[in-house]
Design an enzyme around this catalytic site. Sequence first.
Site, PDB file in Angstrom:
ATOM      1  N   ASN A   1     -30.772 -31.264  -5.345  1.00  0.00           N
ATOM      2  CA  ASN A   1     -31.187 -31.589  -6.710  1.00  0.00           C
ATOM      3  C   ASN A   1     -32.678 -31.305  -6.882  1.00  0.00           C
ATOM      4  OD1 ASN A   1     -31.344 -33.831  -4.907  1.00  0.00           O
ATOM      5  ND2 ASN A   1     -31.529 -35.283  -6.587  1.00  0.00           N
TER       6      ASN A   1
ATOM      7  N   GLU B   1     -35.542 -32.160  -9.566  1.00  0.00           N
ATOM      8  CA  GLU B   1     -35.865 -32.981 -10.741  1.00  0.00           C
ATOM      9  C   GLU B   1     -37.076 -32.436 -11.486  1.00  0.00           C
ATOM     10  OE1 GLU B   1     -36.011 -37.074  -9.403  1.00  0.00           O
ATOM     11  OE2 GLU B   1     -33.814 -37.113  -9.231  1.00  0.00           O
TER      12      GLU B   1
ATOM     13  N   CYS C   1     -28.717 -30.577 -10.849  1.00  0.00           N
ATOM     14  CA  CYS C   1     -28.019 -31.189  -9.711  1.00  0.00           C
ATOM     15  C   CYS C   1     -27.837 -30.177  -8.570  1.00  0.00           C
ATOM     16  CB  CYS C   1     -26.638 -31.664 -10.133  1.00  0.00           C
ATOM     17  SG  CYS C   1     -26.644 -33.049 -11.277  1.00  0.00           S
TER      18      CYS C   1
ATOM     19  N   GLU D   1     -25.198 -29.387  -6.814  1.00  0.00           N
ATOM     20  CA  GLU D   1     -24.006 -28.528  -6.887  1.00  0.00           C
ATOM     21  C   GLU D   1     -24.261 -27.320  -7.779  1.00  0.00           C
ATOM     22  OE1 GLU D   1     -24.367 -31.742  -7.450  1.00  0.00           O
ATOM     23  OE2 GLU D   1     -22.517 -32.875  -7.172  1.00  0.00           O
TER      24      GLU D   1
ATOM     25  N   CYS E   1     -21.223 -35.368 -10.650  1.00  0.00           N
ATOM     26  CA  CYS E   1     -21.284 -35.840 -12.034  1.00  0.00           C
ATOM     27  C   CYS E   1     -20.366 -35.001 -12.917  1.00  0.00           C
ATOM     28  CB  CYS E   1     -22.722 -35.802 -12.550  1.00  0.00           C
ATOM     29  SG  CYS E   1     -23.309 -34.150 -12.946  1.00  0.00           S
TER      30      CYS E   1
END
Length: 133
Positions: A42, A44, A53, A55, A86
């Site tokens: 991830n 940010e 994210c 993935e 998510c």
Amino acid sequence: MKTAEFVKLAREAQTRAFAPYSNFRVGAVLISKSGKTYLGCNVENSSYSLTCCAERVAIFKAISDGDHDFSDIYICGDAEEFTNPCGACRQVLLDLGGENLNVHLIHQNNTVKTLKCSDLLPYSFNASHLKKK
Ligand code: THU
């Protein structure tokens, strides 16, 4: 490569997480049918909603390298047990990885639970909905 090696790679990806705001680190390893592996973590952003994210980082890396056929993805994170992908990532994984993509969720104790991508997102919106009459 064996499951234990993919788990190790996912843990390595997790250490690369850039997560100064949530302090929640996620790692992913996407495996293409040609045998290549793509690591994601991830990333940010101070404008929080721009965060990407792990993935999606992994699958976007693969697509941008010209790889489109995937068999498996391993996902680990800082959650007490499993870190589940998510909703946004489920949509992207299903769209770009396909319903048969094997999604391996790594428990904090490094055991693995495996699901089909289609089981993670039933009744999905997909390309077939875009076909007009
Ligand atoms: N996160 C992921 O990387 N993957 C998921 O599927 C769930 C959430 C990240 C986003 C954010 O950086 C942190 O975990 C906390 O939500």
